[in-house]
Motif scaffolding. Structure first.
Motif, short mmCIF file in Angstrom:
data_model
loop_
_atom_site.label_atom_id
_atom_site.label_comp_id
_atom_site.label_asym_id
_atom_site.label_seq_id
_atom_site.Cartn_x
_atom_site.Cartn_y
_atom_site.Cartn_z
N CYS A 154 0.72 -1.26 -0.12
CA CYS A 154 0.09 -0.13 -0.12
C CYS A 154 0.81 1.35 -0.01
N LYS B 23 0.46 4.31 -6.43
CA LYS B 23 -0.69 3.77 -7.36
C LYS B 23 -1.18 4.80 -8.24
N GLY B 24 -1.12 4.23 -9.66
CA GLY B 24 -1.49 5.09 -10.72
C GLY B 24 -2.69 4.91 -10.86
N ASN B 25 -3.28 5.43 -12.29
CA ASN B 25 -4.68 5.34 -12.75
C ASN B 25 -5.11 4.28 -13.35
N SER B 26 -4.05 3.29 -13.65
CA SER B 26 -4.26 2.19 -14.44
C SER B 26 -3.14 1.12 -14.44
N LYS B 27 -3.56 -0.22 -14.74
CA LYS B 27 -2.51 -1.33 -14.92
C LYS B 27 -2.55 -2.19 -16.18
N TYR C 86 5.01 -4.35 -19.05
CA TYR C 86 4.43 -3.33 -19.66
C TYR C 86 4.28 -3.61 -21.35
N LEU D 114 4.68 3.51 -12.87
CA LEU D 114 3.38 3.78 -12.36
C LEU D 114 2.71 2.51 -12.59
N GLU D 115 2.54 2.19 -13.78
CA GLU D 115 1.67 0.92 -14.09
C GLU D 115 2.25 -0.23 -13.42
N THR E 132 1.51 0.06 -9.69
CA THR E 132 0.32 -0.16 -9.46
C THR E 132 -0.13 -1.70 -9.37
N ASN F 176 1.10 -2.57 -6.06
CA ASN F 176 0.36 -2.13 -4.96
C ASN F 176 -0.89 -2.94 -4.77
N THR F 177 -1.59 -3.49 -5.63
CA THR F 177 -2.80 -4.31 -5.76
C THR F 177 -2.66 -5.49 -5.20
#
Length: 412
Positions: free
Chosen positions: A143, A147-151, A201, A242-243, A246, A249-250
């Motif tokens: 956590c 955490k970005g907006n997308s993965k 990615y 960031l992806e 993320t 993070n998840t």
């Protein structure tokens, strides 16, 4: 008298027996050691050499040919690994002879830089190897990773992606000080271990970043307590980074910590909380946030060849006539004084005795300096170098500086 020569397959099996005894902490049967060492049949840039006393094999090593980015110049460099000495022949200077052969072998072939991973940093520093960039190990709660907006572009990769992974990696080599070129087979081998997971990615068929990781149980051994250990991380830009973060993070519902090894000590600025959960407080309320380790070591083995390799490198537009005096007791002919004239950053070795300032240092520290693992001001502050005129300290510090320390993502 000792002799050293390239080993055939049968002799590699003999060296495997020596290696198994030399590395008892590696829990592999003899057959597995031999299987691993037979990789010289698969890679033409990797070969095993053995040291013989009369007809008896008593030690050996694995030699690597490298194409390395040094200060944005591609140079021929060399590496040595799997140095092993027969238990019956310890303290007989076998390792010393192995390293000398390694250096002279590649000096004759035109290399200017040698690399190794030390089991004893002090042992190899005495031989003229300088410290490289440290590894920082961060232990983070998922956590606390950004955490970005997308993965949406994060996908599991397979052996079929090895060639594209290699293409992406080598594109980063072209712009990154210290990185060593790789071939697709080296990426294929990552998929041979069942425990290794690789996500990337990936947009269409193009890879712009990846994570190599595996799961490990927590100290209690409970199947409910698991960590992710990231052994490799490479990305093109912040969007890719960031992806990837993320994705990590998840994993917080099942993963206790994400453990990341990185050369970049500034990675902590990407984290919400960089503490490693040791709850250790250092002096004056400084929270422990990473553990640092020294690893890769560099050695310049041919100074004139080095400056020939760097003839197109701009030493930060500095103009200065430098007398570089190098102390090298292990390879004496590599030491001595070199007159280098820098003109608007271009370097030229000259024969005359015209200089503005003399810089005196050992070959190990020079190796760290020229790779930009260390800066001149720090070496001067700690008494590792001498200057005939302290007024040139800032000028020479800029001359030998870079905006990035050398990275090495090649194990050998």
């Amino acid at each position: 008298m000792y002799s050293i020569k390239k080993l055939n397959n049968a002799q590699i099996t003999d060296l495997a027996r020596i290696r198994a005894n030399a590395y008892p902490a590696i829990p592999l049967p003899l057959e597995k050691h031999a299987e691993i060492m037979n990789i010289q049949n698969e890679y033409d840039f990797m070969n095993f050499y053995g040291l013989f006393s009369e007809e008896n094999l008593i030690g050996g090593m694995r030699l690597h040919d490298f194409e390395m980015n040094l200060l944005n110049q591609k140079i021929f460099a060399c590496g040595v690994g799997s140095i092993a000495v027969d238990l019956l022949h310890k303290k007989e200077k076998v390792a010393l002879e192995i390293i000398k052969f390694f250096i002279y072998h590649y000096k004759e072939r035109g290399a200017s830089m040698a690399l190794l991973y030390p089991f004893r940093p002090d042992f190899y520093k005495k031989m003229g190897f300088g410290f490289g960039t440290s590894i920082n190990q961060f232990k983070i709660k998922p956590c606390d990773l950004p955490k970005g907006n997308s993965k949406k572009n994060i996908k599991f990769l397979s052996k079929e992606d090895a060639e594209e992974m290699c293409r992406f990696y080598n594109s980063i080599v072209n712009i990154t000080n210290g990185l060593i070129e790789k071939c697709p087979k080296e990426f294929e081998s990552l998929f041979n271990l069942e425990s290794t997971k690789i996500v990337g990615y990936k947009v269409d068929n193009t890879i712009l970043g990846y994570l190599v990781f595996y799961f490990q149980k927590g100290e209690t051994g409970s199947f409910l307590v698991n960590d992710i250990f990231v052994s490799q991380m490479l990305f093109k830009n912040s969007e890719v980074f960031l992806e990837l973060m993320t994705f990590l993070n998840t994993q917080s519902d099942q993963i206790r910590y994400v453990i990341i090894n990185t050369h970049d000590e500034n990675f902590r600025f990407a984290l919400n909380d960089p503490r490693n959960n040791s709850d250790r407080i250092l002096v004056s309320v400084h929270h422990e946030c990473s553990t640092q380790g020294t690893g890769i070591m560099y050695r310049v083995i041919n100074i004139p060849k080095l400056f020939e390799d760097l003839k197109d490198h701009n030493f930060n537009n500095i103009s200065c006539k430098l007398k570089l005096s190098i102390l090298d007791s292990f390879i004496p002919e590599n030491g001595g004084s070199y007159l280098i004239h820098f003109n608007n950053g271009n370097s030229l070795l000259v024969e005359n005795d015209d200089f503005d300032v003399e810089l005196t240092m050992g070959i190990a520290d020079f190796s760290s300096l020229i790779t930009c693992a260390a800066d001149l001001k720090s070496l001067y502050k700690y008494g590792r170098v001498q200057l005939s005129d302290e007024g040139y300290l800032n000028i020479l510090n800029v001359l030998f500086s870079s905006d990035e320390k050398p990275l090495c993502m090649t194990d050998f």
